[in-house]
Design a protein around this motif. Structure first.
Motif, PDB file in Angstrom:
ATOM      1  N   MET A   1       0.832  -1.171   0.000  1.00 41.29           N
ATOM      2  CA  MET A   1       0.000   0.000   0.000  1.00 41.29           C
ATOM      3  C   MET A   1       0.883   1.242   0.000  1.00 41.29           C
ATOM      4  O   MET A   1       1.866   1.317   0.713  1.00 41.29           O
ATOM      5  N   GLN A   2       0.502   2.216  -0.808  1.00 38.02           N
ATOM      6  CA  GLN A   2       1.208   3.481  -0.868  1.00 38.02           C
ATOM      7  C   GLN A   2       0.924   4.303   0.390  1.00 38.02           C
ATOM      8  O   GLN A   2      -0.200   4.366   0.856  1.00 38.02           O
ATOM      9  N   GLU A   3       1.967   4.929   0.902  1.00 36.89           N
ATOM     10  CA  GLU A   3       1.807   5.741   2.113  1.00 36.89           C
ATOM     11  C   GLU A   3       1.484   7.177   1.739  1.00 36.89           C
ATOM     12  O   GLU A   3       2.078   7.750   0.836  1.00 36.89           O
ATOM     13  N   ASN A   4       0.505   7.764   2.431  1.00 36.10           N
ATOM     14  CA  ASN A   4       0.197   9.178   2.266  1.00 36.10           C
ATOM     15  C   ASN A   4       1.230  10.000   3.001  1.00 36.10           C
ATOM     16  O   ASN A   4       1.757   9.583   4.031  1.00 36.10           O
ATOM     17  N   LYS A   5       1.487  11.188   2.516  1.00 30.36           N
ATOM     18  CA  LYS A   5       2.501  12.058   3.105  1.00 30.36           C
ATOM     19  C   LYS A   5       1.977  12.907   4.252  1.00 30.36           C
ATOM     20  O   LYS A   5       2.737  13.590   4.916  1.00 30.36           O
ATOM     21  N   PHE A   6       0.691  12.885   4.503  1.00 32.11           N
ATOM     22  CA  PHE A   6       0.088  13.770   5.484  1.00 32.11           C
ATOM     23  C   PHE A   6       0.365  13.327   6.917  1.00 32.11           C
ATOM     24  O   PHE A   6       0.325  12.152   7.233  1.00 32.11           O
ATOM     25  N   SER A   7       0.629  14.317   7.765  1.00 33.60           N
ATOM     26  CA  SER A   7       0.863  14.041   9.184  1.00 33.60           C
ATOM     27  C   SER A   7      -0.424  14.320   9.962  1.00 33.60           C
ATOM     28  O   SER A   7      -1.103  15.316   9.719  1.00 33.60           O
ATOM     29  N   ILE A   8      -0.723  13.422  10.881  1.00 31.09           N
ATOM     30  CA  ILE A   8      -1.977  13.512  11.635  1.00 31.09           C
ATOM     31  C   ILE A   8      -1.688  13.347  13.119  1.00 31.09           C
ATOM     32  O   ILE A   8      -1.007  12.410  13.537  1.00 31.09           O
ATOM     33  N   LEU A   9      -2.233  14.281  13.900  1.00 25.93           N
ATOM     34  CA  LEU A   9      -2.178  14.197  15.360  1.00 25.93           C
ATOM     35  C   LEU A   9      -3.550  13.745  15.843  1.00 25.93           C
ATOM     36  O   LEU A   9      -4.553  14.395  15.555  1.00 25.93           O
ATOM     37  N   ILE A  10      -3.585  12.632  16.554  1.00 27.26           N
ATOM     38  CA  ILE A  10      -4.823  12.084  17.101  1.00 27.26           C
ATOM     39  C   ILE A  10      -4.819  12.350  18.604  1.00 27.26           C
ATOM     40  O   ILE A  10      -3.873  11.983  19.301  1.00 27.26           O
ATOM     41  N   VAL A  11      -5.886  12.990  19.089  1.00 30.97           N
ATOM     42  CA  VAL A  11      -6.010  13.248  20.526  1.00 30.97           C
ATOM     43  C   VAL A  11      -7.297  12.578  20.997  1.00 30.97           C
ATOM     44  O   VAL A  11      -8.400  12.979  20.626  1.00 30.97           O
ATOM     45  N   GLU A  12      -7.132  11.534  21.770  1.00 25.41           N
ATOM     46  CA  GLU A  12      -8.266  10.726  22.263  1.00 25.41           C
ATOM     47  C   GLU A  12      -7.884  10.183  23.621  1.00 25.41           C
ATOM     48  O   GLU A  12      -6.846   9.534  23.763  1.00 25.41           O
ATOM     49  N   ASP A  13      -8.713  10.453  24.636  1.00 23.20           N
ATOM     50  CA  ASP A  13      -8.366  10.047  25.995  1.00 23.20           C
ATOM     51  C   ASP A  13      -8.715   8.599  26.320  1.00 23.20           C
ATOM     52  O   ASP A  13      -8.330   8.105  27.373  1.00 23.20           O
ATOM     53  N   HIS A  14      -9.400   7.915  25.433  1.00 21.89           N
ATOM     54  CA  HIS A  14      -9.696   6.490  25.625  1.00 21.89           C
ATOM     55  C   HIS A  14      -8.736   5.668  24.774  1.00 21.89           C
ATOM     56  O   HIS A  14      -8.842   5.682  23.542  1.00 21.89           O
ATOM     57  N   PRO A  15      -7.784   4.959  25.402  1.00 16.76           N
ATOM     58  CA  PRO A  15      -6.763   4.237  24.641  1.00 16.76           C
ATOM     59  C   PRO A  15      -7.327   3.283  23.586  1.00 16.76           C
ATOM     60  O   PRO A  15      -6.782   3.196  22.485  1.00 16.76           O
ATOM     61  N   PHE A  16      -8.422   2.582  23.905  1.00 14.90           N
ATOM     62  CA  PHE A  16      -8.999   1.637  22.944  1.00 14.90           C
ATOM     63  C   PHE A  16      -9.463   2.369  21.690  1.00 14.90           C
ATOM     64  O   PHE A  16      -9.214   1.934  20.569  1.00 14.90           O
ATOM     65  N   GLN A  17     -10.145   3.517  21.864  1.00 16.78           N
ATOM     66  CA  GLN A  17     -10.605   4.287  20.709  1.00 16.78           C
ATOM     67  C   GLN A  17      -9.431   4.896  19.951  1.00 16.78           C
ATOM     68  O   GLN A  17      -9.454   4.996  18.728  1.00 16.78           O
ATOM     69  N   LEU A  18      -8.399   5.307  20.676  1.00 15.64           N
ATOM     70  CA  LEU A  18      -7.198   5.846  20.039  1.00 15.64           C
ATOM     71  C   LEU A  18      -6.573   4.807  19.116  1.00 15.64           C
ATOM     72  O   LEU A  18      -6.251   5.104  17.959  1.00 15.64           O
ATOM     73  N   ILE A  19      -6.442   3.600  19.594  1.00 13.35           N
ATOM     74  CA  ILE A  19      -5.882   2.521  18.777  1.00 13.35           C
ATOM     75  C   ILE A  19      -6.779   2.241  17.575  1.00 13.35           C
ATOM     76  O   ILE A  19      -6.292   2.041  16.458  1.00 13.35           O
ATOM     77  N   GLY A  20      -8.089   2.248  17.784  1.00 13.56           N
ATOM     78  CA  GLY A  20      -9.026   2.019  16.682  1.00 13.56           C
ATOM     79  C   GLY A  20      -8.899   3.061  15.589  1.00 13.56           C
ATOM     80  O   GLY A  20      -8.908   2.736  14.395  1.00 13.56           O
ATOM     81  N   VAL A  21      -8.767   4.324  15.969  1.00 15.12           N
ATOM     82  CA  VAL A  21      -8.601   5.401  14.983  1.00 15.12           C
ATOM     83  C   VAL A  21      -7.277   5.228  14.238  1.00 15.12           C
ATOM     84  O   VAL A  21      -7.220   5.381  13.010  1.00 15.12           O
ATOM     85  N   GLN A  22      -6.215   4.890  14.956  1.00 18.85           N
ATOM     86  CA  GLN A  22      -4.923   4.664  14.310  1.00 18.85           C
ATOM     87  C   GLN A  22      -5.022   3.540  13.276  1.00 18.85           C
ATOM     88  O   GLN A  22      -4.485   3.662  12.171  1.00 18.85           O
ATOM     89  N   MET A  23      -5.713   2.479  13.617  1.00 16.68           N
ATOM     90  CA  MET A  23      -5.862   1.353  12.685  1.00 16.68           C
ATOM     91  C   MET A  23      -6.656   1.769  11.450  1.00 16.68           C
ATOM     92  O   MET A  23      -6.308   1.397  10.327  1.00 16.68           O
ATOM     93  N   GLN A  24      -7.728   2.535  11.650  1.00 14.23           N
ATOM     94  CA  GLN A  24      -8.516   2.999  10.511  1.00 14.23           C
ATOM     95  C   GLN A  24      -7.668   3.868   9.590  1.00 14.23           C
ATOM     96  O   GLN A  24      -7.737   3.744   8.368  1.00 14.23           O
ATOM     97  N   LEU A  25      -6.893   4.758  10.166  1.00 11.50           N
ATOM     98  CA  LEU A  25      -6.038   5.625   9.353  1.00 11.50           C
ATOM     99  C   LEU A  25      -4.976   4.822   8.614  1.00 11.50           C
ATOM    100  O   LEU A  25      -4.694   5.093   7.444  1.00 11.50           O
ATOM    101  N   ASN A  26      -4.411   3.817   9.271  1.00 13.61           N
ATOM    102  CA  ASN A  26      -3.440   2.949   8.605  1.00 13.61           C
ATOM    103  C   ASN A  26      -4.060   2.253   7.399  1.00 13.61           C
ATOM    104  O   ASN A  26      -3.428   2.172   6.333  1.00 13.61           O
TER     105      ASN A  26
END
Length: 138
Positions: free
Chosen positions: A1-26
């Protein structure tokens, strides 16, 4: 998969949801991610960089502050280019908040309900035009 060049800061106080968002973005091809569990960590991530994050994905309800105030702060400091806020609030309330924040001149792409829906995220990113998403192959 080609990687996008955009940088993203995710701020989420629930670790489980933070990991879920990271996986979706990946899955969308975004790998230049920084994660923060609160506003203090988000500020530290921004201070470490020489350039602004392309996108802030931020929970509205954070301990010690709220995502709207943090978004205002980071936008004014030039630490982010765009933002998407996430919340458990109903969709009509989120649309009204988005209109209000956009009218104030904040770089808000969307206010989306949690849990984050990948299709809604893609629509918000594509509507801006500056985020080119990687095509998915299943």
């Amino acid at each position: 998969m080609q990687e996008n060049k955009f940088s993203i800061l995710i701020v989420e106080d629930h670790p489980f949801q933070l990991i879920g968002v990271q996986m979706q973005l990946n899955r969308l091809g975004f790998f230049r991610l920084a994660a923060a569990l609160d506003a203090s960590e988000a500020r530290e991530e921004c201070a470490r960089r020489n350039e602004p994050f392309d996108l802030l994905l931020c929970d509205i309800n954070l301990p010690g502050t709220d995502g709207v105030a943090l978004t205002c702060e980071l936008a004014e400091a030039g630490s982010i280019r765009h933002a998407i806020l996430l919340s458990g609030r109903d969709e009509e309330e989120l649309r009204a908040l988005q209109r209000t924040l956009s009218a104030r001149g904040l770089p808000i792409l969307a206010c989306l309900p949690k849990p984050l829906d990948q299709s809604a995220l893609m629509r918000a990113l594509e509507a801006d035009g500056s985020f080119r998403l990687v095509e998915q192959s299943d």
